[in-house]
Design a protein around this motif. Structure first.
Motif, PDB file in Angstrom:
ATOM      1  N   SER A  93      60.161 -16.658 -10.369  1.00 58.39           N
ATOM      2  CA  SER A  93      60.875 -17.021 -11.730  1.00 58.39           C
ATOM      3  C   SER A  93      60.348 -16.776 -13.047  1.00 58.39           C
ATOM      4  O   SER A  93      60.728 -16.214 -14.087  1.00 58.39           O
ATOM      5  CB  SER A  93      61.660 -18.202 -11.636  1.00 58.39           C
ATOM      6  N   GLN A  94      59.031 -17.431 -13.055  1.00 58.84           N
ATOM      7  CA  GLN A  94      58.181 -17.371 -14.494  1.00 58.84           C
ATOM      8  C   GLN A  94      57.820 -15.669 -14.542  1.00 58.84           C
ATOM      9  O   GLN A  94      57.675 -15.487 -15.833  1.00 58.84           O
ATOM     10  CB  GLN A  94      56.853 -18.087 -14.148  1.00 58.84           C
ATOM     11  N   LYS A  95      57.443 -15.087 -13.466  1.00 56.85           N
ATOM     12  CA  LYS A  95      57.005 -13.576 -13.490  1.00 56.85           C
ATOM     13  C   LYS A  95      58.467 -12.935 -14.207  1.00 56.85           C
ATOM     14  O   LYS A  95      58.164 -12.140 -15.096  1.00 56.85           O
ATOM     15  CB  LYS A  95      56.696 -13.016 -12.186  1.00 56.85           C
ATOM     16  N   MET A  96      59.466 -13.194 -13.654  1.00 55.91           N
ATOM     17  CA  MET A  96      60.665 -12.376 -14.222  1.00 55.91           C
ATOM     18  C   MET A  96      61.073 -12.892 -15.496  1.00 55.91           C
ATOM     19  O   MET A  96      61.189 -12.103 -16.454  1.00 55.91           O
ATOM     20  CB  MET A  96      62.043 -12.912 -13.253  1.00 55.91           C
ATOM     21  N   ARG A  97      60.734 -14.015 -15.859  1.00 53.17           N
ATOM     22  CA  ARG A  97      60.990 -14.564 -17.350  1.00 53.17           C
ATOM     23  C   ARG A  97      59.989 -13.834 -18.301  1.00 53.17           C
ATOM     24  O   ARG A  97      60.408 -13.472 -19.410  1.00 53.17           O
ATOM     25  CB  ARG A  97      60.931 -16.162 -17.584  1.00 53.17           C
ATOM     26  N   SER A  98      58.706 -13.693 -17.785  1.00 57.44           N
ATOM     27  CA  SER A  98      57.703 -12.865 -18.671  1.00 57.44           C
ATOM     28  C   SER A  98      58.215 -11.577 -18.813  1.00 57.44           C
ATOM     29  O   SER A  98      58.030 -10.823 -19.898  1.00 57.44           O
ATOM     30  CB  SER A  98      56.292 -13.075 -17.978  1.00 57.44           C
ATOM     31  N   LEU A 101      61.055 -10.098 -18.741  1.00 60.19           N
ATOM     32  CA  LEU A 101      62.255 -10.235 -19.642  1.00 60.19           C
ATOM     33  C   LEU A 101      61.995 -10.558 -21.013  1.00 60.19           C
ATOM     34  O   LEU A 101      62.336  -9.649 -21.856  1.00 60.19           O
ATOM     35  CB  LEU A 101      63.247 -11.062 -19.210  1.00 60.19           C
ATOM     36  N   VAL A 102      61.016 -11.184 -21.157  1.00 58.51           N
ATOM     37  CA  VAL A 102      60.717 -11.402 -22.644  1.00 58.51           C
ATOM     38  C   VAL A 102      59.902  -9.993 -23.069  1.00 58.51           C
ATOM     39  O   VAL A 102      60.053  -9.595 -24.415  1.00 58.51           O
ATOM     40  CB  VAL A 102      59.642 -12.521 -22.634  1.00 58.51           C
TER      41      VAL A 102
END
Length: 113
Positions: free
Chosen positions: A4-9, A11-12
């Motif tokens: 989820s952190q990778k995906m969030r990064s 997306l940013v």
């Protein structure tokens, strides 16, 4: 790093990339909000017809070495210049088409008529 952190990064990063592309595109596009009736004296390298889409007004955008110039589309000199440039474009296009269909013969080649 959890998924989820990778995906969030990602997306940013994608978000900021989209913003950068949008800003770069807006700088290149011209939106005439005012037009000039003054005749252009520097060489014109191209043109574009801009339709009226607020806040942009109907105009002919002439591209010159000094930048884009927004001209009033109803001026006689503007109409004449657009006609002249369109004829030049058509002439260049027909020259390109006629030369691109030419196939040179090589030494020893024969035509069967």
């Amino acid at each position: 790093m959890p998924f989820s952190q990778k995906m969030r990064s990602l997306l940013v990063i994608a978000f900021f990339a989209c913003i950068a592309i949008t800003v770069a595109t807006e700088k290149e596009s011209v939106c005439c909000k005012e037009v000039s009736s003054k005749k252009i004296t520097v060489p014109i390298t191209g043109f574009k017809i801009q339709p009226s889409r607020p806040p942009c007004v109907k105009a002919v955008i002439f591209y010159t070495a000094e930048g884009a110039v927004c001209s009033h589309w109803r001026e006689d000199w503007v109409k004449n210049k657009v006609t002249q440039l369109r004829r030049l474009q058509a002439k260049e296009k027909s020259l390109t088409m006629s030369t691109s269909t030419f196939t040179p013969r090589t030494a020893g080649s024969t035509l069967n008529n």
